[in-house]
Design an enzyme around this catalytic site. Structure first.
Site, PDB file in Angstrom:
ATOM      1  N   TYR A 183       0.814  -1.203   0.000  1.00 34.92           N
ATOM      2  CA  TYR A 183       0.000   0.000   0.000  1.00 34.92           C
ATOM      3  C   TYR A 183       0.860   1.270   0.000  1.00 34.92           C
ATOM      4  O   TYR A 183       0.693   2.127  -0.866  1.00 34.92           O
ATOM      5  CB  TYR A 183      -0.972  -0.040   1.180  1.00 34.92           C
ATOM      6  CG  TYR A 183      -2.102   0.953   1.124  1.00 34.92           C
ATOM      7  CD1 TYR A 183      -2.963   1.099   2.199  1.00 34.92           C
ATOM      8  CD2 TYR A 183      -2.324   1.766   0.011  1.00 34.92           C
ATOM      9  CE1 TYR A 183      -3.997   1.998   2.176  1.00 34.92           C
ATOM     10  CE2 TYR A 183      -3.355   2.670  -0.022  1.00 34.92           C
ATOM     11  CZ  TYR A 183      -4.194   2.795   1.063  1.00 34.92           C
ATOM     12  OH  TYR A 183      -5.207   3.705   1.037  1.00 34.92           O
ATOM     13  N   GLU A 190       2.203   6.468  -6.984  1.00 35.23           N
ATOM     14  CA  GLU A 190       1.154   7.323  -7.535  1.00 35.23           C
ATOM     15  C   GLU A 190       1.482   8.797  -7.331  1.00 35.23           C
ATOM     16  O   GLU A 190       1.386   9.608  -8.251  1.00 35.23           O
ATOM     17  CB  GLU A 190      -0.189   7.002  -6.857  1.00 35.23           C
ATOM     18  CG  GLU A 190      -0.747   5.652  -7.224  1.00 35.23           C
ATOM     19  CD  GLU A 190      -2.049   5.343  -6.472  1.00 35.23           C
ATOM     20  OE1 GLU A 190      -2.703   6.285  -5.994  1.00 35.23           O
ATOM     21  OE2 GLU A 190      -2.389   4.165  -6.353  1.00 35.23           O
TER      22      GLU A 190
END
Lengths: 261, 308
Positions: A183, A190
């Site tokens: 994660y 991103e």
């Protein structure tokens, strides 16, 4: 098919790593929740969901294999995006179907939550990586693509096995553990990618409209991207800790269940 | 004559918060709330959720102890709803904000469009018209809140007001920004478009007001009995033949007319969101009506005649 319902349900935002639990319910595949009024998926829906999850697992495996092959062929890990661009777009966009699954009730998840998650992935795939060609050669892209790939392979196989009522503990463990690394890894990828895209968006005025115009509307994509980046700050920790909490619940419940056997 | 004993437990921890002895069988939940309030001065009745089941729904004030499925020693559960704020107060704050925020943009306060444009005014008449309509809308709402509306619930949680205000005030600022912008472009079809929009606006406002009055008349004398609203002599209320919540229908109409009048995308987006929100409320209300009244008119749809 309570196990199927329990497991197929529940995603969390940015289901980036093998986490994504069933929201407020203990997603332990044992259906230990209060009886729900909503009827579960029928036999036809279950068959469809199995097919859907198998196809998605296969799709992301294709992407994984593509990455490995490209790495071996090129000898470096730079610019691998181009070798898996098409399957990535196809299968990530395909996840939009999951919103419909929730809307039609064959998957007991919140439509809004699922929509939010899928849309954020699709946004990154199309509105950032695809649209701003200059970032496609960035290493940050590889970072989130790898994170997504591993996450999705585990997640979709988790759903597949759950639907078939035969969930290996390894998959469940992987889903609720690997997210701890995947994660943050994905989020980093991103954010770096969006950050890298900023100067090019500013330069080209991509997706932006300014006054005057007959719709009396203006939109600055550059500012929008910055706001998106800022939004990660409140959202990411919340989801991460929620998943940690779910992990404790799910994996410890399995331990108890095993002990009682 | 048997007197009841009532113990009230915390819904989560199940610890006993109070034990009421010698409670009359015909005591109402309202009275029990008052008794609880005496023991816990900070927890005024509006904050108390009293229920039969820890995870159940809150009991209404009017419920009578002996009619509840409890023995002579009743166990009730308490949940703190948090600080509450009255609906009237909420509405007043929610609606005064947009009214004044719009003026900040209309009069072009210095920090809004830059110092060069400060206090200038727009050459377009439609901009003045839009300000009048927007202000009229919110003044009307304020008047209705004070004089017309009768609220069935007294309060809502305090944190709701932050959320609601952000929404109303935020959108008011956003759409006021574009309408009063120096680079504003008037509607493409000119006077025709604007006049049509004004007429529609006035009709919808009149309609909305008529419905609010009609609904308020249904609950004269603070009676808590709910009745089916029916069309009256006022033609605007004839929408009741077709729709359960014509006030929402008219409200959406008002915002559509405002969108047409200003030809402004942010207004359109706000209209869309209003429409979605009101459809949700209307469907809810409609379902409640259907559940409560066996003879509910079958022609009626929640918000849009025949369609939705």
């Amino acid at each position: 098919m309570a196990a199927g319902e329990a497991a197929v349900g529940g995603r969390l935002r940015g289901d980036m790593a093998a986490g994504g639990s069933s929201g407020s319910r203990a997603d332990n595949g044992y259906g230990s929740q209060p009886p729900r009024r909503r009827r579960g998926p029928g036999a036809l829906a279950t068959a469809y969901l199995v097919i859907y999850n198998v196809v998605m697992t296969a799709g992301w495996l294709v992407i994984a294999v593509g990455l490995v092959r490209a790495y071996l062929a090129k000898g470096s890990y730079h610019s691998l995006y181009y070798s898996i661009e098409k399957p990535l777009k196809f299968f990530q966009t395909g996840a939009l179907l999951e919103i419909l699954h929730c809307a039609f009730g064959i998957v007991p998840s919140s439509v809004v939550l699922t929509a939010f998650q899928v849309m954020s992935r699709v946004f990154l795939t199309w509105a950032v990586t695809h649209s701003v060609k200059e970032v496609q050669s960035e290493d940050s892209v590889l970072l989130f693509v790898v994170a997504w790939t591993i996450t999705e392979i585990i997640r979709y196989s988790f759903y597949t096995f759950s639907l078939l009522n035969h969930l290996p503990y390894l998959i469940k463990w992987a889903r609720y553990t690997l997210f701890i690394v995947l994660y943050p890894m994905g989020v980093t990828g991103e954010l770096l990618t969006i950050y890298a895209a900023l100067p090019f968006v500013r330069q080209s005025g991509l997706y932006s409209i300014s006054l005057p115009n007959k719709y009396n509307f203006s939109f600055d994509y550059y500012t929008f991207l910055i706001l998106v980046m800022i939004s990660y700050i409140p959202i990411f920790p919340q989801l991460y800790f929620h998943m940690l909490h779910q992990r404790r619940k799910v994996l410890s419940h399995t331990e108890e269940h095993k002990k009682s056997e | 004559f048997v007197s009841y004993q009532v113990e009230i437990l915390d819904w989560k921890t199940k610890e006993q918060l109070c034990f009421l002895d010698k409670v009359e069988p015909n005591a109402t939940i309202r009275e029990i709330r008052l008794m609880f309030h005496k023991l816990y001065p900070r927890l005024y009745p509006a904050r108390q959720s009293i229920k039969l089941d820890p995870k159940g729904k809150s009991l209404r004030d009017e419920e009578i102890l002996q009619h509840l499925p409890v023995g002579t020693t009743a166990t009730l559960y308490f949940k703190d709803l948090g600080p509450q704020i009255g609906w009237t107060t909420v509405f007043l704050i929610e609606y005064t904000g947009p009214l004044f925020i719009y003026f900040l943009f209309y009069f072009r306060m210095p920090f809004v469009y830059g110092l060069d444009e400060r206090f200038t005014s727009s050459p377009h008449p439609v901009v003045n018209l839009a300000c009048i309509c927007h202000s009229f809308h919110y003044i009307k709402r304020l008047i209705e809140t004070v004089f017309v509306h009768r609220f069935s619930h007294g309060t809502m949680p305090l944190r709701n007001i932050v959320k609601n205000c952000l929404y109303y005030w935020g959108f008011a600022a956003w759409l006021a920004y574009y309408i009063n912008h120096p680079l504003y472009t008037p509607p493409s079809y000119g006077k025709k478009q604007i006049n049509f929009a004004v007429v529609m606006f006035l009709l919808c406002e009149a309609g909305n007001f008529s419905i609010h009055v009609a609904l308020s008349d249904l609950q004269r004398n603070g009676s808590k009995i709910r009745r089916i609203p029916y069309p009256t002599k006022n033609p605007f209320t004839w929408l009741f033949f077709f729709v359960s919540c014509p006030n929402y229908t008219y409200e959406v109409g008002t915002w559509i007319s405002f969108t047409i009048m200003t030809q402004c995308v942010p207004v359109g987006l706000f209209t869309l969101l209003c429409f979605i929100q009101m459809t949700v409320w209307a469907k809810d209300k409609h379902c409640t009506y259907l559940r409560e009244f066996k003879d509910y008119p079958s022609l009626r749809m929640p918000i849009i005649p025949f369609l939705l």
